[in-house]
Design an enzyme around this catalytic site. Sequence first.
Site, PDB file in Angstrom:
ATOM      1  N   ASN A  18     -23.492  70.402 -30.684  1.00  0.00           N
ATOM      2  CA  ASN A  18     -23.434  70.367 -29.223  1.00  0.00           C
ATOM      3  C   ASN A  18     -23.457  71.796 -28.687  1.00  0.00           C
ATOM      4  O   ASN A  18     -23.583  72.756 -29.450  1.00  0.00           O
ATOM      5  CB  ASN A  18     -22.189  69.608 -28.757  1.00  0.00           C
ATOM      6  CG  ASN A  18     -20.911  70.188 -29.338  1.00  0.00           C
ATOM      7  OD1 ASN A  18     -20.573  71.337 -29.086  1.00  0.00           O
ATOM      8  ND2 ASN A  18     -20.193  69.400 -30.120  1.00  0.00           N
ATOM      9  N   GLY A  52      -6.249  71.015 -28.757  1.00  0.00           N
ATOM     10  CA  GLY A  52      -7.531  70.562 -29.277  1.00  0.00           C
ATOM     11  C   GLY A  52      -8.648  70.922 -28.319  1.00  0.00           C
ATOM     12  O   GLY A  52      -9.053  70.109 -27.479  1.00  0.00           O
ATOM     13  N   ALA A  95     -11.699  72.195 -29.384  1.00  0.00           N
ATOM     14  CA  ALA A  95     -13.008  72.104 -30.020  1.00  0.00           C
ATOM     15  C   ALA A  95     -13.789  70.904 -29.492  1.00  0.00           C
ATOM     16  O   ALA A  95     -13.223  69.884 -29.109  1.00  0.00           O
ATOM     17  CB  ALA A  95     -12.843  71.984 -31.536  1.00  0.00           C
ATOM     18  N   LYS A 113     -34.733  68.663 -47.983  1.00  0.00           N
ATOM     19  CA  LYS A 113     -35.258  68.682 -46.622  1.00  0.00           C
ATOM     20  C   LYS A 113     -36.154  67.477 -46.364  1.00  0.00           C
ATOM     21  O   LYS A 113     -37.048  67.174 -47.157  1.00  0.00           O
ATOM     22  CB  LYS A 113     -36.038  69.973 -46.379  1.00  0.00           C
ATOM     23  CG  LYS A 113     -36.647  70.059 -44.987  1.00  0.00           C
ATOM     24  CD  LYS A 113     -37.479  71.323 -44.825  1.00  0.00           C
ATOM     25  CE  LYS A 113     -38.171  71.317 -43.456  1.00  0.00           C
ATOM     26  NZ  LYS A 113     -39.027  72.512 -43.281  1.00  0.00           N
ATOM     27  N   ILE A 155      -9.342  63.635 -34.510  1.00  0.00           N
ATOM     28  CA  ILE A 155      -8.321  64.606 -34.912  1.00  0.00           C
ATOM     29  C   ILE A 155      -7.180  64.645 -33.910  1.00  0.00           C
ATOM     30  O   ILE A 155      -6.001  64.662 -34.269  1.00  0.00           O
ATOM     31  CB  ILE A 155      -8.946  66.006 -35.081  1.00  0.00           C
ATOM     32  CG1 ILE A 155     -10.029  65.979 -36.152  1.00  0.00           C
ATOM     33  CG2 ILE A 155      -7.874  67.037 -35.434  1.00  0.00           C
ATOM     34  CD1 ILE A 155     -10.851  67.261 -36.235  1.00  0.00           C
ATOM     35  N   LEU A 156      -7.529  64.625 -32.636  1.00  0.00           N
ATOM     36  CA  LEU A 156      -6.517  64.713 -31.586  1.00  0.00           C
ATOM     37  C   LEU A 156      -5.551  63.528 -31.655  1.00  0.00           C
ATOM     38  O   LEU A 156      -4.327  63.701 -31.574  1.00  0.00           O
ATOM     39  CB  LEU A 156      -7.207  64.770 -30.224  1.00  0.00           C
ATOM     40  CG  LEU A 156      -6.389  65.198 -29.007  1.00  0.00           C
ATOM     41  CD1 LEU A 156      -5.818  66.597 -29.198  1.00  0.00           C
ATOM     42  CD2 LEU A 156      -7.237  65.138 -27.743  1.00  0.00           C
ATOM     43  N   LYS A 162      -7.861  59.164 -21.277  1.00  0.00           N
ATOM     44  CA  LYS A 162      -7.717  59.832 -22.580  1.00  0.00           C
ATOM     45  C   LYS A 162      -6.282  60.297 -22.802  1.00  0.00           C
ATOM     46  O   LYS A 162      -5.746  60.186 -23.908  1.00  0.00           O
ATOM     47  CB  LYS A 162      -8.684  61.019 -22.648  1.00  0.00           C
ATOM     48  CG  LYS A 162      -8.787  61.687 -24.002  1.00  0.00           C
ATOM     49  CD  LYS A 162      -9.903  62.743 -23.992  1.00  0.00           C
ATOM     50  CE  LYS A 162     -10.041  63.429 -25.346  1.00  0.00           C
ATOM     51  NZ  LYS A 162     -11.139  64.433 -25.335  1.00  0.00           N
ATOM     52  N   LYS A 222      -4.561  58.291 -25.962  1.00  0.00           N
ATOM     53  CA  LYS A 222      -4.300  59.087 -27.163  1.00  0.00           C
ATOM     54  C   LYS A 222      -2.871  59.624 -27.224  1.00  0.00           C
ATOM     55  O   LYS A 222      -2.527  60.361 -28.134  1.00  0.00           O
ATOM     56  CB  LYS A 222      -5.298  60.256 -27.233  1.00  0.00           C
ATOM     57  CG  LYS A 222      -6.744  59.786 -27.325  1.00  0.00           C
ATOM     58  CD  LYS A 222      -7.681  60.905 -27.706  1.00  0.00           C
ATOM     59  CE  LYS A 222      -9.105  60.380 -27.853  1.00  0.00           C
ATOM     60  NZ  LYS A 222     -10.026  61.382 -28.404  1.00  0.00           N
TER      61      LYS A 222
END
Length: 421
Positions: free
Chosen positions: A217, A280, A282, A296, A314-315, A344, A348
Site C-alpha cells: 500500500n 498500531g 502500520a 517468477k 495484530i491490533l 473499530k 477491537k
Amino acid sequence: MQTGFVSMQRLNETNILLGVTGGIAAYKTPDLVRKLKAKGANVRVVLTPSAKEFVSPLALQAVSGEPVSMELLDPAAEAAMGHIELAKWADQVLIAPASANFIARLAVGMADDLLSTLCLATSAPLHVAPAMNQQMYRAVATQQNLATLRSRGVNLLGPAEGEQACGDVGPGRMLEPQELAEALEHLLSDRPLTGTKILITAGPTREAIDPVRYLSNHSSGKMGYALASAAKRLGAEVTIVSGPVALSTPAGCQCIAVQSALDMRKAVMSEVAKADIFIGCAAVADYRPAQQVEQKIKKSRDEMQLTLIKNPDILSEVAALPNRPFVVGFAAETQDLEHYARDKLSRKRLDMIAANDVSKQNIGFNSEQNALSVFWPSGETKLPECDKHSLALQLLDVIAEQYKEKQDAQDRRKDTGSTNR
C-alpha cells in the site's frame, strides 16, 4: 524562593555540551554558559574554527570551568579521540548559535570537524538554536535542512524575530541566553512519558506473490516514525516494528525491520509484554496470497487469478492479551470517518483510535502533513492539519493523559478491593 530552588534543580548535574558555530551571536555564549550553570548544569564547550573569530576560547573556559575543545584529533583526549570522549560525556547537546552552514552540514551527516563528528557519535538529544540573516533562514534549502533535522528528532529552539546585525529585520535571531536556558529546562522537565515503554508499528507490509512481486500500500511510515521520535523526546523508551520504508530510525529508538504481516505479528508478540503503550500505526495488509510462487510468474495469459487469505489482526490480538498494554489504533478512511473509527474502537476493544481521511490529497499517505480525529470510549478530540512531527507531539499528549487516567482508575480499583478485603 522555593520556586527558584525547584527551577534550578531541573538541570542539576545534567552534562550539557554546548557547540558554538561561526556567527555574531557567538558573543552571547559566555552568558549562556553562566545561565546554564546557574541552573545546576555541567557545561563543556566545543568551538568550530570560525566560531573562534567571534568569541574567545579563554572566556568560555573561564565561565565554564572546563577546557574548551576545538580539535577533532586531540592528543589530550582519551585515545586522541575527543569526539568519542565528549559524545559519551554529554547528556544533552546544544548548538548555539547554529549557523546556516552548520545546519546544512548536520542535515547531510558531515563529519569534518570536532562538533559535526561528535553530533554523529553521540546518543544524546540534539538541540539547535538557529542564528542567521532573515533571508538565509527563509531560503528553501535552509527550511528543508531544518525539516530534515526535525524529522530525526532534533529540537529546534527558535529563532526569534527582530533587528539583526546586518540591519535586516525578520526571523533568524538566536534566542537570548536566558530564553535558551529556560527552553532547555522546559524540554527536560516536561517529559510526561518518562519511564514508559512504547511499542509502535509503522509503515506498510509487503505480501509476496513471487520472488519479484508483492502486494502493498501507499504508507510511507512517516507518521509512525514521527510518533517514535516524539515519544522519545517526551521521555519514553521506544521500539519500532517497521515495514519497508525509506526513513532513518529516530535517534535513541530501537527498530525491528520486517517485511510481511506475519513477520510484523511475530515481532510485535515478542516485544509487547515489555510495553506499557502499544500504538498500531502500520498499514498492515488485510490479505496475503494463499501461496507464494517460488519462481517468477511469466506473462503468458491475458488474465491471472490470485487467491488471497486473511492476515492476522495484530491490533485485535494485542488488545485481547490478558495483561495488555494501553492500546492505540489508527484508521485510514475515505468516507464516514467517525462511524468507521468508532466501530473499530469498540469492535477491537481499543483504548483509543486516531483516524485520518486519506481521500484528501494534501494529507495522509506520503505527505508531510496530516490531521487526526481521536476517539476513546469517554471522549474525543480533533487535531487540525499540521506537519506530522507537530501532530505526533499533540497526539502523544492526548495518549499520555488518557494512559495516566486509566492507570489512576486501575489503582483506585486496587485500593478499593484491598479495603473491602
